[in-house]
Design a protein around this motif. Structure first.
Motif, short mmCIF file in Angstrom:
data_model
loop_
_atom_site.label_atom_id
_atom_site.label_comp_id
_atom_site.label_asym_id
_atom_site.label_seq_id
_atom_site.Cartn_x
_atom_site.Cartn_y
_atom_site.Cartn_z
N GLN A 43 0.47 -1.16 -0.04
CA GLN A 43 -0.20 0.23 -0.23
C GLN A 43 0.95 1.13 -0.03
OE1 GLN A 43 -2.17 -1.13 3.39
NE2 GLN A 43 -3.47 -2.29 2.17
N THR A 44 1.91 1.08 -0.13
CA THR A 44 2.81 1.88 0.13
C THR A 44 3.41 2.36 -1.35
OG1 THR A 44 3.75 1.34 2.08
CG2 THR A 44 5.46 2.74 0.58
N ILE B 47 3.67 -12.12 -1.12
CA ILE B 47 4.29 -11.17 -1.82
C ILE B 47 3.95 -10.73 -3.02
CG2 ILE B 47 6.38 -11.51 -2.86
CD1 ILE B 47 8.09 -13.05 -0.59
N THR B 48 3.72 -11.35 -3.97
CA THR B 48 3.29 -11.73 -5.32
C THR B 48 1.23 -10.40 -4.82
OG1 THR B 48 1.40 -13.45 -4.47
CG2 THR B 48 3.64 -13.81 -6.30
N ASP B 49 0.85 -11.00 -3.84
CA ASP B 49 -0.44 -9.52 -3.73
C ASP B 49 0.21 -8.14 -3.01
OD1 ASP B 49 -2.50 -11.73 -3.60
OD2 ASP B 49 -2.53 -12.19 -1.19
N ALA B 50 0.94 -8.55 -2.74
CA ALA B 50 1.32 -6.53 -2.09
C ALA B 50 2.36 -5.99 -3.55
CB ALA B 50 2.54 -7.14 -1.30
N GLY B 51 2.43 -6.34 -4.67
CA GLY B 51 3.25 -6.33 -5.69
C GLY B 51 4.28 -5.76 -5.71
N ILE B 52 5.29 -6.77 -5.11
CA ILE B 52 6.79 -6.69 -4.60
C ILE B 52 6.87 -6.64 -5.94
CG2 ILE B 52 8.75 -8.07 -3.80
CD1 ILE B 52 6.47 -6.39 -2.19
N ASP B 53 8.58 -6.35 -6.13
CA ASP B 53 8.99 -6.31 -7.31
C ASP B 53 10.52 -6.96 -7.56
OD1 ASP B 53 7.74 -4.11 -10.01
OD2 ASP B 53 7.70 -2.70 -7.29
N HIS B 54 11.29 -7.37 -6.05
CA HIS B 54 12.37 -8.18 -5.93
C HIS B 54 12.82 -7.85 -4.80
CE1 HIS B 54 16.50 -9.20 -6.31
NE2 HIS B 54 16.44 -8.41 -5.89
N ALA B 55 12.92 -9.26 -4.24
CA ALA B 55 13.12 -9.84 -2.41
C ALA B 55 14.21 -10.12 -2.91
CB ALA B 55 11.81 -11.32 -2.56
#
Length: 478
Positions: free
Chosen positions: A365-366, A396-404
């Motif tokens: 959400q940030t 992780i996928t729900d938050a739309g993370i680009d890189h982990a």
């Protein structure tokens, strides 16, 4: 303008005198002195402190007497003669507990105890801030995460006789640990923030975790209040445990039957939330500065606790509106990077499945150009570790993370799941790197290349050492 004097202003300002320490601990005072603080780490001693030379299996605080006095200690609590003002006792650990017991007995203060699988330090700080504001600074609390068999008596021993409120955090790794702490604290209000699979390796089941947290009700004073999460699957279990101790039960949450009930929450435009809640006929509207859905729940808990202890609800609303994140527990920092600044969300102190999901959702959400998650292993999950780590793929996928960046052996399970997802046909998979330690994580982030507008969540169990990642990148801020 002068504040009106009250009966609580009568006690003197010194925390302890040499005679009081000797009487409380059964020791012998060598020299007359007064102290203004109590400390067990010589590195943290400041002028006027009583240095308690604790002895453990691997360390003896008596080795650091000279350093403590060099840093300004006024006296020491020791089990042998030293060349400084001191109180000599048979056992310094037992003496600290005795000092804590007298500190608790001598105050005419309302005491709040806080525990829970997630959120207890932030909730403790918010309750304290509210009570400190309304009591003109006459509130006391345990600092940092001083919530174990040493931290709790140390925090109690630091409580001034003039205190009107005290707020103490209690933690545990095994059953029966909180009972030993809450019977020292003897709270008027006992708070459980939430029940989640932290320490499940030692306790074996969620029911056992709920039982262990419910031990906080064992120390409630007669007529005390239990504050519990209404939305928890174990709410009935917690309620039953509280009622067995004769406690009044106050619940908080989103459930229609919660006593402190969420009516509405909308973004406030700055990352926080504007919350409307109800408690009986009372309607509350306040701002929560901390971002994330979990802080809406925390705020309801804070309001319920402050109301139960007789605090000022208005001051609690102001406290929630002004609170910033704590170091290692949500602090939002800036890192100077090519193209401007990146946001670093410092959650490096602790991690379990529930808090991981909550903070990943918060990252999602940030507002950011790219969202990066540096995730360290979650400890003390035992046989559940592989499953709980693998299940982080969904958040992780729900938050739309680009890189982990995944750090630690336990993260291998998540790395495998992310590898499978990347090979699949559905959607865009986040890129990732799997590292052994914090040093490798720093190198991986440098290779990835942070840029202005990035938001980076750094979260893991404290033993993984991800605070080093935060310090490395935020030290660049000029």
């Amino acid at each position: 303008m002068r504040w009106p004097r009250t009966a609580g202003d009568a006690p003197r300002l010194a925390l302890w005198t040499s005679a009081e320490i000797a009487a409380a601990t059964g020791g012998t005072a060598y020299g007359e002195f007064q102290v203004s603080g109590v400390e067990m780490d010589s590195r943290d001693v400041v002028g006027g402190d009583l240095f308690v030379a604790l002895k453990g299996e691997a360390m003896d605080g008596h080795r650091f007497i000279d350093k403590a006095f060099a840093n300004g200690a006024a006296a020491a609590l020791v089990d042998r003669e030293v060349d400084y003002p001191h109180v000599r006792v048979a056992d310094t650990t037992e003496a600290l507990k005795a000092l804590a017991r007298v500190a608790r007995e001598r105050v005419n203060a309302k005491i709040v105890g806080v525990t829970g699988s997630v959120g207890k330090t932030g909730v403790k700080e918010a309750i304290f801030t509210a009570l400190e504001r309304s009591s003109r600074g006459a509130a006391h609390r345990s600092v940092r995460s001083y919530n174990n068999h040493v931290g709790v008596p140390l925090s109690l021993s630091r409580m001034p006789a003039r205190s009107r409120f005290g707020v103490f955090e209690m933690g545990m790794n095994h059953a029966n640990e909180i009972t030993g702490l809450t019977t020292q604290v003897r709270p008027h209000v006992a708070v459980i923030t939430t029940i989640a699979p932290a320490h499940i390796e030692n306790l074996g089941s969620m029911e056992a975790i709920a039982d262990a947290k419910a031990e906080i009700f064992d120390g409630l004073v007669e007529g005390g209040t239990a504050v519990i999460p209404a939305d928890s699957d174990w709410a009935d279990q917690l309620r039953s445990a509280a009622e067995k101790q004769g406690a009044k039960v106050v619940s908080f949450g989103r459930s229609p039957d919660a006593d402190m009930r969420l009516l509405d929450a909308v973004p406030d435009g700055t990352g926080g939330s504007l919350v409307t809640a109800a408690m009986g006929d009372m309607r509350l509207c306040f701002t929560v500065a901390e971002p994330g859905e979990h802080w809406i729940d925390n705020a309801l808990c804070v309001m319920a606790a402050v109301h139960a202890v007789g605090g000022d609800i208005g001051a609690a609303g102001l406290a929630l509106a002004e609170m910033g994140g704590l170091k290692g527990r949500g602090a939002r920092l800036r890192a100077k990077v090519p193209g401007g600044h990146a946001l670093i969300i410092d959650e490096s102190y602790n991690a379990n499945p529930a808090s991981m999901r909550a903070t990943l959702a918060q990252l999602g959400q940030t507002p950011a150009t790219r969202r990066i998650a540096v995730l360290g292993s979650m400890k003390e999950l035992g046989d559940f570790a592989e499953r709980f780590h693998a299940q982080l793929l969904g958040p992780i996928t729900d938050a739309g993370i680009d890189h982990a960046v995944l750090v630690g052996d336990e993260m291998s399970a998540l790395a495998r799941e992310m590898g499978k997802f990347a090979a699949g046909p559905l959607g865009k998979a986040p890129s990732f790197a799997h590292c052994s330690n914090a040093g490798e994580a720093i190198a991986a982030l440098q290779e990835f290349g942070l840029a202005g507008g990035d938001a980076v969540l750094v979260k893991g169990s404290n033993s993984v050492g991800l605070a080093r990642v935060v310090d490395h990148f935020t030290a660049r801020e000029g």
